[in-house]
Scaffold this active site. Structure first.
Site, PDB file in Angstrom:
ATOM      1  N   THR A   1      10.290   4.401  -7.930  1.00 36.85           N
ATOM      2  CA  THR A   1      10.598   3.341  -8.897  1.00 36.85           C
ATOM      3  C   THR A   1      11.302   2.177  -8.195  1.00 36.85           C
ATOM      4  OG1 THR A   1      10.954   5.066 -10.553  1.00 36.85           O
ATOM      5  CG2 THR A   1      11.665   2.852 -11.127  1.00 36.85           C
ATOM      6  N   ALA A   2      10.819   0.961  -8.428  1.00 33.82           N
ATOM      7  CA  ALA A   2      11.417  -0.278  -7.908  1.00 33.82           C
ATOM      8  C   ALA A   2      11.199  -0.502  -6.421  1.00 33.82           C
ATOM      9  CB  ALA A   2      12.905  -0.384  -8.238  1.00 33.82           C
ATOM     10  N   ALA A   3      10.400   0.334  -5.756  1.00 34.37           N
ATOM     11  CA  ALA A   3      10.120   0.089  -4.334  1.00 34.37           C
ATOM     12  C   ALA A   3       9.401  -1.249  -4.153  1.00 34.37           C
ATOM     13  CB  ALA A   3       9.275   1.218  -3.752  1.00 34.37           C
ATOM     14  N   GLY A   4       8.417  -1.518  -5.013  1.00 32.10           N
ATOM     15  CA  GLY A   4       7.696  -2.793  -4.935  1.00 32.10           C
ATOM     16  C   GLY A   4       8.606  -3.970  -5.227  1.00 32.10           C
ATOM     17  N   ASP A   5       9.487  -3.803  -6.218  1.00 34.98           N
ATOM     18  CA  ASP A   5      10.424  -4.881  -6.556  1.00 34.98           C
ATOM     19  C   ASP A   5      11.402  -5.128  -5.410  1.00 34.98           C
ATOM     20  OD1 ASP A   5       9.276  -5.103  -9.086  1.00 34.98           O
ATOM     21  OD2 ASP A   5      10.653  -3.639  -9.958  1.00 34.98           O
TER      22      ASP A   5
ATOM     23  N   LEU B   1       0.817  -1.213   0.000  1.00 28.33           N
ATOM     24  CA  LEU B   1       0.000   0.000   0.000  1.00 28.33           C
ATOM     25  C   LEU B   1       0.854   1.268   0.000  1.00 28.33           C
ATOM     26  CD1 LEU B   1      -2.472  -1.247   2.778  1.00 28.33           C
ATOM     27  CD2 LEU B   1      -2.922  -1.200   0.317  1.00 28.33           C
TER      28      LEU B   1
END
Length: 309
Positions: A251-255, A224
């Site tokens: 960018t790429a926090a979810g990854d 979230l």
């Protein structure tokens, strides 16, 4: 391929990143402030995150035969990731993502799959030993869906821990995938697309997660953003608040979360510990620009966790 405890099957892209005062409106031309080429692709990002955060990682995917391919392969090499399962396809362009990042750290992204679209069942079959050797298998949706489905079903049949980050999601997942997934990790918009329910609050995220559990997935982690992570099992719904940071680029926090969560599981941490570990890694990543350059190393995350105790 050497023994890797995490196998990532997915995309490798070169990110072409522009920083601008804000995102452009349709038909508008804006003056940008900076431009950079940065290794990315959800698959490669998650592989790099898992490797930097303590796991032995191998990757399956497809590159083109261009300059980006050379740079992307060198990037995997530098992280100690086994890329013998990453093909270089003659006459094809590597995948690219065009990313605009506004001053408020929001981004808009257009992805061109390129060689990622060529990852097929034959490639998976050729590297089945890598699937057999791994403890955890991670997939996303930036390669052909038919290939993802085969990978999920094969990994499940081999008794592996199967993680699917359903990004980008456009609608419900194929029904035959669902029972193969141990951890489904969507963000809010992906949870909405998968469930067909609105997800604009923590309560709505909980309802969407319960819906997804009802389809046969074992556990759902809805990321979230600044509001944390919601962990749903058939017996329980638990909210993990996010760590407060000053975001520079999401960018790429979810990854980073996915790779960190998987690395923590591979090291024997329990689910709650692995979620907090992934959150600490993601919190560090949003304080820095770029996809892979923003992903922290194990010592940084350990220090952050120790400081927050």
């Amino acid at each position: 391929m050497h023994h890797a405890n995490i196998l990532v099957i997915g995309s490798l892209n070169m990110d072409l990143v522009v920083r601008a005062p804000r995102l452009p409106l349709p038909g508008e031309t804006l003056s940008g402030e900076q431009f950079a080429t940065v290794p990315g692709g959800k698959g490669a990002n998650q592989a790099v995150a898992a490797a930097r955060l303590g796991a032995q990682v191998a990757m399956l995917g497809c590159l083109g035969d261009d300059a980006y391919s050379t740079q992307l392969r060198a990037g995997l090499d530098a992280e100690g990731i086994d890329h013998s399962g990453v093909a270089s396809l003659p006459g094809r362009a590597s995948g690219v993502a065009l990313i605009v990042v506004g001053a408020d750290s929001q981004n808009a992204i257009v992805v061109v799959a390129g060689s990622n679209a060529e990852l097929d069942a034959a490639h998976l079959a050729r590297f089945d030993a890598a699937l057999q050797a791994a403890d955890i298998v991670i997939c996303q949706l930036e390669v052909p869906l038919a290939t993802v489905g085969i990978a999920l079903q094969r990994a499940h049949a081999l008794g592996k821990t199967v993680i699917l980050n359903p990004a980008p999601a456009t609608g419900p997942l194929p029904p035959e995938w669902l029972a193969c997934i141990d951890y489904l990790i969507p963000n809010e918009s992906e949870a909405a697309a998968l469930s067909g329910l609105p997800v604009s609050s923590q309560a709505e995220a909980g309802l969407a997660a319960q819906h997804l559990l009802g389809t046969g997935v074992r556990r759902v982690l809805v990321t979230l953003g600044a509001a944390g992570v919601l962990h749903a099992t058939p017996a329980d719904l638990q909210h993990f608040p996010a760590q407060a940071v000053q975001a520079v680029d999401t960018t790429a926090a979810g990854d980073t979360f996915v790779g960190g969560f998987a690395a923590a599981l591979a090291q024997g941490l329990n689910e709650a510990e692995a979620i907090r570990f992934g959150q600490a890694a993601a919190a560090l990543s949003v304080t820095r620009a770029g996809a892979q350059p923003s992903i922290p190393h194990l010592a940084e995350v350990q220090a952050r966790l120790a400081a927050s105790r």
